[in-house]
Design an enzyme around this catalytic site. Sequence first.
Site, PDB file in Angstrom:
ATOM      1  N   HIS A   1      -1.386  -5.210  18.607  1.00 21.10           N
ATOM      2  CA  HIS A   1      -1.095  -4.554  17.692  1.00 21.10           C
ATOM      3  C   HIS A   1      -0.334  -3.186  17.958  1.00 21.10           C
ATOM      4  CE1 HIS A   1      -0.250  -2.948  13.593  1.00 21.10           C
ATOM      5  NE2 HIS A   1      -0.233  -4.262  13.157  1.00 21.10           N
ATOM      6  N   HIS A  49       5.857  -6.302   8.082  1.00 19.37           N
ATOM      7  CA  HIS A  49       5.615  -7.835   8.464  1.00 19.37           C
ATOM      8  C   HIS A  49       6.124  -8.804   7.202  1.00 19.37           C
ATOM      9  CE1 HIS A  49       4.434  -6.879  12.401  1.00 19.37           C
ATOM     10  NE2 HIS A  49       3.413  -6.182  12.020  1.00 19.37           N
ATOM     11  N   HIS A 106       3.614   1.985  11.172  1.00 17.79           N
ATOM     12  CA  HIS A 106       2.496   1.728  12.053  1.00 17.79           C
ATOM     13  C   HIS A 106       2.219   2.946  13.015  1.00 17.79           C
ATOM     14  CE1 HIS A 106       1.898  -2.224  10.998  1.00 17.79           C
ATOM     15  NE2 HIS A 106       2.913  -2.874  11.838  1.00 17.79           N
ATOM     16  N   THR A 130      -6.455   1.076  11.395  1.00 21.02           N
ATOM     17  CA  THR A 130      -6.768   1.292   9.996  1.00 21.02           C
ATOM     18  C   THR A 130      -7.117   0.012   9.256  1.00 21.02           C
ATOM     19  OG1 THR A 130      -4.247   1.143   9.541  1.00 21.02           O
ATOM     20  CG2 THR A 130      -5.269   3.258   9.786  1.00 21.02           C
ATOM     21  N   GLU A 149       0.153  -0.791  16.189  1.00 17.08           N
ATOM     22  CA  GLU A 149      -0.518   0.393  15.724  1.00 17.08           C
ATOM     23  C   GLU A 149      -1.659   1.019  16.693  1.00 17.08           C
ATOM     24  OE1 GLU A 149      -2.387   0.396  11.640  1.00 17.08           O
ATOM     25  OE2 GLU A 149      -3.967   1.664  12.603  1.00 17.08           O
ATOM     26  N   CYS A 166       0.998  -1.093  -0.083  1.00 18.12           N
ATOM     27  CA  CYS A 166       0.109   0.054   0.038  1.00 18.12           C
ATOM     28  C   CYS A 166       0.910   1.147   0.191  1.00 18.12           C
ATOM     29  CB  CYS A 166      -0.967  -0.070   1.345  1.00 18.12           C
ATOM     30  SG  CYS A 166       0.136   0.117   2.578  1.00 18.12           S
ATOM     31  N   CYS A 196       2.541   6.124   8.617  1.00 21.01           N
ATOM     32  CA  CYS A 196       1.827   6.455   7.442  1.00 21.01           C
ATOM     33  C   CYS A 196       0.850   7.725   7.686  1.00 21.01           C
ATOM     34  CB  CYS A 196       1.083   5.309   7.332  1.00 21.01           C
ATOM     35  SG  CYS A 196      -0.155   5.472   5.898  1.00 21.01           S
ATOM     36  N   SER A 223       1.527 -10.498   9.579  1.00 14.12           N
ATOM     37  CA  SER A 223       0.940  -9.381   9.167  1.00 14.12           C
ATOM     38  C   SER A 223      -0.768  -9.267   9.533  1.00 14.12           C
ATOM     39  CB  SER A 223       0.804  -9.378   7.539  1.00 14.12           C
ATOM     40  OG  SER A 223       0.093  -8.415   7.046  1.00 14.12           O
TER      41      SER A 223
HETATM   42  S1  SF4 Z   1      -2.941   3.070   6.882  1.00 15.78           S
HETATM   43 FE1  SF4 Z   1      -1.809   1.000   6.858  1.00 15.78          FE
HETATM   44  S2  SF4 Z   1      -2.757  -0.098   5.032  1.00 15.78           S
HETATM   45 FE2  SF4 Z   1      -3.310   2.203   4.794  1.00 15.78          FE
HETATM   46  S3  SF4 Z   1      -1.822   2.994   3.403  1.00 15.78           S
HETATM   47 FE3  SF4 Z   1      -1.143   3.345   5.424  1.00 15.78          FE
HETATM   48  S4  SF4 Z   1       0.333   1.757   6.009  1.00 15.78           S
HETATM   49 FE4  SF4 Z   1      -0.759   1.214   4.385  1.00 15.78          FE
END
Ligand code: SF4
Length: 283
Positions: free
Chosen positions: A123, A40, A73, A161, A125, A12, A95, A217
Site C-alpha cells: 500500500h 480508489h 495517502h 491509518t 500509504e 472521510c 491527509c 480500496s
Molecule cells: S487517514 Fe485516511 S481514512 Fe482517515 S481521514 Fe485521512 S484519508 Fe480518510
Amino acid sequence: MQILLAENAGFCFGVRRALEIAEQATRDHPRVFSLGPLIHNRQVVERLAAQGLVVSAGVEEVPPGAVAMIRAHGAGPEVYEQARARGITLLDATCPFVARVHRKAAHFSRQGYTVLVLGDPNHPEAQGIVAHTGGQALIVESPQDLTNLRLPSRVAVVCQTTQTLEALRALVDALLPQVSELVVANTICDATAKRQEESLRLARQVDLMIVIGGYHSANTRRLAEICAATGTPTHHIEQADELQEEWLAGVEKVGVTAGASTPAEAIEAVLMRLREMAAPASG
Ligand code: SF4
C-alpha cells in the site's frame, strides 16, 4: 425489507479534502497530474479525468513545469525533492492524519528506534511512511512477520491509518516479550475506526450486509472482512448494478456501509436499487 445505512458511510475528511483540492486545481489549471489515482473509486477518477485531472504513475511521468497533486495517502520526501528538481508545482493533499504518522515515524527513527509500520507492504500509504524514515522502517502485516526479523532492543510501532485496534494489540502483545523498550503510537484514523465499529454493529443486526467501494480500496475491503467475520452474508460491490436479487431471498434487514472513497451518489444509487428490489416483496 428494512434497509439500514451505517452512519459514517462514505467519504472521510481526508478524501473529501483531497477531492476539493483536485476540483479547485482543475478549475485553476487546464491540466493537473495526480501521482497515482486520487482515490480508489473508478467512477470518481473518471469524472475528474473529464475535468482535466490526469493520473500519472509517478513524478517522473509528469512533464517538467506542470502541476501535480499528492493524494491523501501521502508520499515520501523523495517525491517532493524530485518535483522541485523538475520545476513541478506540487499541490499536497496528504491527509493531515497520514502526515501525523509521517512525523511520528520520522521522530522515532531519529531517536534511534527501529520503526515497525503495521500495514500492507503493497500500500502506498505504508510505503510513504517508510520513506519518511529514510527507508529504515519495516512493514509488518501481522505478528507472524516478526518470526523472520531479528529484533533490536528498542522498537517503535506506528500503523497505517486503516489498521484495526485488534491488529495493533496483537502486534504489541507479540513484541512485548521480545524487546526491552517498546513505544507505540496509535496512528489508526478515527474515521476508519468509527466506520468499522458502526459497520460491525450493523452487520450483527442484519441478515445481509452490502459494502460499497472500489475493489482496490484497502479500507473498503477491510470493512467487508469485518462484516463477513460476524457470519452475516456480506457482498462487496462497486456499483448498484452489481446487486443480485437472489441475495435478498428471505432477508428482512439489509445493512449498507461504504468505504472512505465511496461517493454519496454511489451509496444513494445502491439504496435506490435496494428499495426497488424490496418493493415487490413488500406489496
Ligand atoms: S487517514 Fe485516511 S481514512 Fe482517515 S481521514 Fe485521512 S484519508 Fe480518510
